[in-house]
Design a protein around this motif. Structure first.
Motif, mmCIF file in Angstrom:
data_model
loop_
_atom_site.group_PDB
_atom_site.id
_atom_site.type_symbol
_atom_site.label_atom_id
_atom_site.label_comp_id
_atom_site.label_asym_id
_atom_site.label_seq_id
_atom_site.Cartn_x
_atom_site.Cartn_y
_atom_site.Cartn_z
ATOM 1 N N HIS A 174 13.134 36.565 134.210
ATOM 2 C CA HIS A 174 14.182 35.963 133.390
ATOM 3 C C HIS A 174 13.603 35.501 132.054
ATOM 4 C CE1 HIS A 174 18.154 34.235 132.821
ATOM 5 N NE2 HIS A 174 17.572 33.170 132.289
ATOM 6 N N LEU A 175 14.210 35.931 130.951
ATOM 7 C CA LEU A 175 13.693 35.587 129.631
ATOM 8 C C LEU A 175 13.978 34.123 129.313
ATOM 9 C CD1 LEU A 175 14.533 38.677 127.394
ATOM 10 C CD2 LEU A 175 12.531 38.241 128.832
ATOM 11 N N ALA A 176 12.914 33.374 129.011
ATOM 12 C CA ALA A 176 13.059 31.981 128.594
ATOM 13 C C ALA A 176 13.284 31.919 127.093
ATOM 14 C CB ALA A 176 11.814 31.185 128.976
ATOM 15 N N ALA A 188 10.099 42.405 111.911
ATOM 16 C CA ALA A 188 10.079 41.491 113.050
ATOM 17 C C ALA A 188 10.825 42.084 114.247
ATOM 18 C CB ALA A 188 10.689 40.158 112.646
ATOM 19 N N LYS A 189 10.265 41.852 115.428
ATOM 20 C CA LYS A 189 10.833 42.354 116.678
ATOM 21 C C LYS A 189 10.962 41.191 117.659
ATOM 22 C CE LYS A 189 7.298 45.193 116.640
ATOM 23 N NZ LYS A 189 6.939 45.247 115.214
ATOM 24 N N GLY A 190 11.969 41.247 118.517
ATOM 25 C CA GLY A 190 12.160 40.217 119.528
ATOM 26 C C GLY A 190 11.118 40.344 120.626
ATOM 27 N N VAL A 191 10.357 39.272 120.842
ATOM 28 C CA VAL A 191 9.300 39.271 121.852
ATOM 29 C C VAL A 191 9.854 38.664 123.136
ATOM 30 C CG1 VAL A 191 7.001 38.402 122.442
ATOM 31 C CG2 VAL A 191 7.517 39.091 120.086
ATOM 32 N N MET A 192 9.894 39.440 124.193
ATOM 33 C CA MET A 192 10.490 38.995 125.451
ATOM 34 C C MET A 192 9.464 38.223 126.277
ATOM 35 S SD MET A 192 12.944 42.227 126.475
ATOM 36 C CE MET A 192 11.616 43.422 126.651
ATOM 37 N N LEU A 193 9.652 36.897 126.340
ATOM 38 C CA LEU A 193 8.758 36.029 127.102
ATOM 39 C C LEU A 193 9.539 35.372 128.234
ATOM 40 C CD1 LEU A 193 6.760 34.264 124.222
ATOM 41 C CD2 LEU A 193 6.093 36.287 125.539
ATOM 42 N N THR A 194 9.047 35.537 129.443
ATOM 43 C CA THR A 194 9.712 34.977 130.620
ATOM 44 C C THR A 194 9.271 33.532 130.859
ATOM 45 O OG1 THR A 194 7.958 35.652 132.139
ATOM 46 C CG2 THR A 194 9.705 37.280 131.683
ATOM 47 N N HIS A 195 9.949 32.893 131.804
ATOM 48 C CA HIS A 195 9.522 31.553 132.221
ATOM 49 C C HIS A 195 8.080 31.593 132.717
ATOM 50 C CE1 HIS A 195 13.313 29.163 132.088
ATOM 51 N NE2 HIS A 195 13.841 30.375 132.052
ATOM 52 N N THR A 196 7.736 32.633 133.490
ATOM 53 C CA THR A 196 6.367 32.736 134.006
ATOM 54 C C THR A 196 5.363 32.900 132.883
ATOM 55 O OG1 THR A 196 7.076 33.599 136.152
ATOM 56 C CG2 THR A 196 4.811 34.087 135.477
ATOM 57 N N ASN A 197 5.700 33.674 131.849
ATOM 58 C CA ASN A 197 4.796 33.814 130.708
ATOM 59 C C ASN A 197 4.456 32.455 130.112
ATOM 60 O OD1 ASN A 197 6.409 36.852 129.537
ATOM 61 N ND2 ASN A 197 4.488 36.668 130.637
ATOM 62 N N GLU A 324 3.075 37.440 121.137
ATOM 63 C CA GLU A 324 3.123 38.342 122.300
ATOM 64 C C GLU A 324 2.282 37.850 123.475
ATOM 65 O OE1 GLU A 324 4.047 40.773 118.613
ATOM 66 O OE2 GLU A 324 2.723 39.115 119.145
ATOM 67 N N LEU A 325 1.471 36.794 123.255
ATOM 68 C CA LEU A 325 0.596 36.258 124.305
ATOM 69 C C LEU A 325 1.008 34.855 124.733
ATOM 70 C CD1 LEU A 325 -2.861 37.500 122.953
ATOM 71 C CD2 LEU A 325 -1.500 38.462 124.829
ATOM 72 N N SER A 326 2.152 34.413 124.308
ATOM 73 C CA SER A 326 2.780 33.163 124.760
ATOM 74 C C SER A 326 2.147 31.822 124.379
ATOM 75 C CB SER A 326 2.941 33.181 126.288
ATOM 76 O OG SER A 326 3.523 34.338 126.774
ATOM 77 N N PRO A 327 1.210 31.555 123.493
ATOM 78 C CA PRO A 327 0.576 32.516 122.601
ATOM 79 C C PRO A 327 -0.944 32.613 122.741
ATOM 80 C CG PRO A 327 0.752 30.415 121.487
ATOM 81 C CD PRO A 327 1.193 30.200 122.916
ATOM 82 N N VAL A 328 -1.603 31.786 123.584
ATOM 83 C CA VAL A 328 -3.056 31.588 123.458
ATOM 84 C C VAL A 328 -3.844 32.537 124.361
ATOM 85 C CG1 VAL A 328 -4.957 29.925 123.647
ATOM 86 C CG2 VAL A 328 -2.687 29.154 122.903
ATOM 87 N N MET A 385 3.465 39.385 127.034
ATOM 88 C CA MET A 385 4.919 39.569 126.974
ATOM 89 C C MET A 385 5.392 40.712 127.861
ATOM 90 S SD MET A 385 5.631 41.671 123.441
ATOM 91 C CE MET A 385 4.828 43.253 123.114
ATOM 92 N N GLN A 386 6.712 40.715 128.095
ATOM 93 C CA GLN A 386 7.326 41.823 128.836
ATOM 94 C C GLN A 386 7.518 43.039 127.949
ATOM 95 O OE1 GLN A 386 7.798 41.062 132.284
ATOM 96 N NE2 GLN A 386 6.523 39.503 131.293
ATOM 97 N N GLY A 387 7.599 42.809 126.640
ATOM 98 C CA GLY A 387 7.788 43.902 125.701
ATOM 99 C C GLY A 387 8.642 43.443 124.543
#
Length: 528
Positions: A174-176, A188-197, A324-328, A385-387
């Protein structure tokens, strides 16, 4: 080479939502702790959680549901914290917009993200409305956090006392949040980061940053940026520290807040490091409460870092991150005070990385005790990221089949496994920690009727790190000045994207395939 793992042991990453990870374990003692200081007011953890729940309930009552995207366009404040976590608590996805965006930039992110609700503040409302109108989003989609006639406000929503919705989402999918990044190149592109990320990266950073409930963290880096969002805001709240929010950077106010609130922990970008190391005003304030400064978002010069530590008497950590690394991905370890502050440190727990020769694709060899040759850094871990939203081609170009993300940064690996960023494969310009895609500025410049061709590159700058520099080929007979061209761009982009040097040139160097050869332009002395 085999990938290099963190020198820190792996940490447990719970399968839970961001809300539950941060607020689900609040103790009775925690409820009375001060979570946020804003101006002369404070918000305790108990008050913050209650406000987040009520905001989530009010969003649900307005029809916001899991899968919806809510735009959040506001400077740092307690309202941002409430709205952000309320959006996630409602099961929606937050897409935060840069507070400096121009209307067409706002419209682009709204269209791409599919946002159906817009949360902002009155000072940003005119630009927000213009951008929303361009994107086809109506005025009825707006919530204005501070009371503004004609719009529901934060007090209005909290006053409804609506219960938070009972939702169930899979935190791994699920994308947070949906922040926007240019990746290694392009728009710029939308970075898909989940709750787990997000949860993973908080857990990965905790043992290295060592923020505690005794820390007071000055939050001037914007929460709309992933660094401010997940490291400053989320990690500090998870650690039960106190956040002192600032809506924008002003050196005198920054120093005043440190002194008056006895701040212990600073997260900064290199331009702030320059001010702290060199500005005479710093000596007029009592900064003795500080114990730690963390610099990220752009490379920090080792000499400047040492000067800052000597002047303030603090420990300094440098880190590396990407949206893309959520971020660190890397941080300077606290248990090795001799490690150069010119490095970005070692990998965070649960993460592995390697260097690859960009010309051959072969792994770069590294032997402990020796420094490696250069290669592009690739990283793999639970924070990747998921993509990119709706862009499988860019996703495939960034994350390889083995799950390694290509960072676009050229590194060398030091004797202890620490990492030194020595160059950039990617084209992005980093101005004061903000990403500036050359392609976006080139597209704006090419709309000028007098410009036949253009290339934009990074130019070194002590204060900003890098500034956008344009090489312009004029149409025959055209004669705009450099200042006129810079003004043209400034009217159409956010302030951090402004072109700050213009050079006129007969032809843009390009490869046989038509790609701009930026490396042939970067070294040229500025003529304007």
């Amino acid at each position: 080479m085999t990938s290099i793992k963190s020198t820190y042991p792996d940490v447990a990453i719970p399968a839970t939502s961001v809300y539950d990870y941060i607020f689900g374990s609040l103790s009775e003692t925690d409820l009375g702790r001060v979570a946020v200081v804003y101006g002369d007011r404070t918000l305790t953890y108990g008050e913050l959680r209650q406000a987040v729940d009520r905001f989530a309930g009010a969003l649900a009552a307005r029809g916001v549901a899991p899968g919806d995207v809510v735009a959040l366009h506001a400077p740092n404040s307690s309202g941002f914290a409430i709205a952000f976590h309320g959006i996630l608590r409602a099961g929606a996805t937050a897409t935060a917009l840069n507070a400096m965006y121009a209307p067409h930039e706002i419209a682009g992110q709204l269209r791409d993200s599919g946002a159906s609700t817009y949360v902002t503040v009155s000072s940003l409302l005119p630009g927000a409305l213009a951008g929303a109108q361009e994107a086809g989003l109506g005025q009825d989609a707006f919530i204005v956090l501070d009371p503004t006639e004609g719009y529901p406000s934060l007090p209005d929503l909290l006053g409804q006392d609506a219960a938070a919705p009972d939702i169930a989402v899979d935190p791994a999918t699920h994308l947070a949040v949906l922040p926007y990044s240019s990746g290694t190149t392009g728009l710029a592109k939308g970075v898909m980061l989940t709750h787990t990320n997000l949860v993973a990266n908080i857990a990965q950073c905790e043992p290295m940053l060592e923020v505690t409930e005794r820390d007071t963290v000055l939050a001037v880096l914007p929460f709309f940026h992933i660094y401010g969002m997940n490291v400053l805001l989320n990690l500090t709240l998870r650690a039960r520290g106190t956040l002192v929010t600032m809506s924008r950077f002003d050196l005198a106010e920054f120093l005043t807040q440190i002194e008056e609130n006895r701040c212990t922990f600073l997260y900064i970008a290199p331009p702030v490091a320059v001010a702290l190391a060199k500005h005479p005003m710093v000596d007029q304030y009592d900064l003795s409460s500080l114990r730690m400064v963390v610099s990220g978002a752009a490379p920090l010069d080792e000499a400047l870092g040492n000067r800052l530590m000597t002047r303030l008497g603090v420990r300094l950590m440098q880190g590396f991150g990407m949206t893309e690394l959520s971020p660190v991905s890397h941080l300077t370890p606290l248990d090795d005070p001799d490690m150069s502050v010119g490095s970005i440190g070692v990998a965070v727990p649960n993460l592995e990385f390697k260097a690859v020769d960009p010309a051959t694709g072969q792994d770069v060899a590294w032997t402990p005790g020796r420094r490696s040759s250069a290669g592009e850094m690739l990283v793999r871990g639970p924070n990747v990221m998921q993509g990119y939203l709706g862009n499988p081609e860019a996703t495939a170009a960034t994350i390889d089949p083995d799950g390694f993300l290509h960072t676009g940064d050229i590194i060398e690996i030091g004797a202890k496994g620490e990492v030194y960023v020595v160059d950039r494969l990617k084209e992005l310009i980093k101005y004061k920690g903000y990403q500036v895609p050359p392609a976006e500025l080139e597209a704006v410049l090419l709309t000028h009727p007098s410009i036949a061709d253009v290339a934009v590159v990074a130019h070194p700058d002590e204060e900003g790190g890098e500034i956008p520099r344009a090489f312009v080929v004029l149409q025959d007979g055209a004669g705009p000045t450099a200042n006129e061209i810079m003004s043209y761009v400034a009217e159409r982009v956010a302030p951090h994207k402004k072109v700050r040097i213009v050079d006129f040139i007969d032809a843009i160097p390009k490869s046989v395939s038509g790609k701009i050869l930026r490396k042939d332009l970067k070294g040229r002395p500025a003529t304007a």
